[in-house]
Write a protein that holds these residues in place. Sequence first.
Motif, PDB file in Angstrom:
ATOM      1  N   GLY A  64       0.804  -1.218   0.000  1.00 14.24           N
ATOM      2  CA  GLY A  64       0.000   0.000   0.000  1.00 14.24           C
ATOM      3  C   GLY A  64       0.834   1.263   0.000  1.00 14.24           C
ATOM      4  O   GLY A  64       0.554   2.206   0.747  1.00 14.24           O
ATOM      5  N   LEU A  65       1.846   1.312  -0.859  1.00 12.16           N
ATOM      6  CA  LEU A  65       2.775   2.443  -0.885  1.00 12.16           C
ATOM      7  C   LEU A  65       2.599   3.296  -2.128  1.00 12.16           C
ATOM      8  O   LEU A  65       2.108   2.836  -3.157  1.00 12.16           O
ATOM      9  N   THR A  66       3.034   4.547  -2.035  1.00 10.37           N
ATOM     10  CA  THR A  66       3.113   5.401  -3.209  1.00 10.37           C
ATOM     11  C   THR A  66       4.457   5.142  -3.887  1.00 10.37           C
ATOM     12  O   THR A  66       5.355   4.518  -3.314  1.00 10.37           O
ATOM     13  N   ARG A  95       7.278  -2.159   8.957  1.00 12.54           N
ATOM     14  CA  ARG A  95       6.220  -1.147   9.063  1.00 12.54           C
ATOM     15  C   ARG A  95       5.168  -1.620  10.071  1.00 12.54           C
ATOM     16  O   ARG A  95       4.820  -2.805  10.112  1.00 12.54           O
ATOM     17  N   LEU A  96       4.661  -0.697  10.855  1.00 12.23           N
ATOM     18  CA  LEU A  96       3.693  -1.065  11.887  1.00 12.23           C
ATOM     19  C   LEU A  96       2.425  -1.662  11.289  1.00 12.23           C
ATOM     20  O   LEU A  96       1.896  -2.649  11.818  1.00 12.23           O
ATOM     21  N   ASP A  97       1.925  -1.096  10.185  1.00 13.13           N
ATOM     22  CA  ASP A  97       0.700  -1.646   9.601  1.00 13.13           C
ATOM     23  C   ASP A  97       0.903  -3.082   9.145  1.00 13.13           C
ATOM     24  O   ASP A  97       0.010  -3.930   9.275  1.00 13.13           O
ATOM     25  N   ASN A  98       2.106  -3.390   8.635  1.00 10.72           N
ATOM     26  CA  ASN A  98       2.407  -4.771   8.232  1.00 10.72           C
ATOM     27  C   ASN A  98       2.534  -5.677   9.445  1.00 10.72           C
ATOM     28  O   ASN A  98       2.064  -6.821   9.423  1.00 10.72           O
ATOM     29  N   PRO A 131       1.202   4.603  10.101  1.00 12.67           N
ATOM     30  CA  PRO A 131       1.343   3.241   9.554  1.00 12.67           C
ATOM     31  C   PRO A 131       2.774   2.867   9.192  1.00 12.67           C
ATOM     32  O   PRO A 131       3.164   1.703   9.296  1.00 12.67           O
ATOM     33  N   SER A 132       3.577   3.852   8.780  1.00 10.26           N
ATOM     34  CA  SER A 132       4.954   3.568   8.361  1.00 10.26           C
ATOM     35  C   SER A 132       5.925   3.496   9.537  1.00 10.26           C
ATOM     36  O   SER A 132       7.118   3.256   9.328  1.00 10.26           O
ATOM     37  N   TYR A 133       5.424   3.687  10.744  1.00  5.12           N
ATOM     38  CA  TYR A 133       6.275   3.594  11.933  1.00  5.12           C
ATOM     39  C   TYR A 133       7.023   2.260  11.904  1.00  5.12           C
ATOM     40  O   TYR A 133       6.429   1.206  11.679  1.00  5.12           O
TER      41      TYR A 133
END
Length: 202
Positions: A64-66, A95-98, A131-133
């Motif tokens: 889910g990245l740009t 990544r925290l969301d992952n 989310p990218s944390y």
Amino acid sequence: MKILEKRERALGARLFLKADRCNSPKCAASKRPYKPGPHAKSFKKLSEYGRELLEKQKVRFSYGLTERQLEKYFVAADRGIEPTHEVMIKLLESRLDNAVFRAGLAASRRIGKQLVSHGHIMVNGRKVTIPSYSVKPDDLIAIRPESASGPMFSGLDEKFKNFEAPEWLKLDKEKRTALVIMSPKGVEAPFDMDLVVNYYLK
């Protein structure tokens, strides 16, 4: 949701963008394992650049990245002495969301991103909404107490009965927490990160 299905079919890989549906017979990639469009079934051999571009797109949509975000991960990974493709996987998986997804607290990375952004997740007792944390060893990922009884986490106990987290996460199914015990390793991914690195090196 149909857009996500078309995206997976166009990329030719099951990226699990639609959570548990990707494991069911309803998965569009299983029912129609070819690209969408009138000429989907016609064979077209990809060039080397085309293969690299395709793999890059798989990684981008999977996490889910740009375009800019993925390029930044490449730049960061290419600075060290470790193989760039290995470092990229570590950075993306950290990544925290992952991590929320890998721990089974979310059914997909997309949902994991929503949970983090909406303030439902804590790291080491503090709410994190980015989310990218990047999580690191000894970080404890948990559900915010105010959110624990919400509908987004209903059914977790039943799901955990047959769920196993990856080796870099220690999941406490009773407390519904995940401890990061090492850097991400042994990641099985539906893409070739070497080709992604080659894409950015050109």
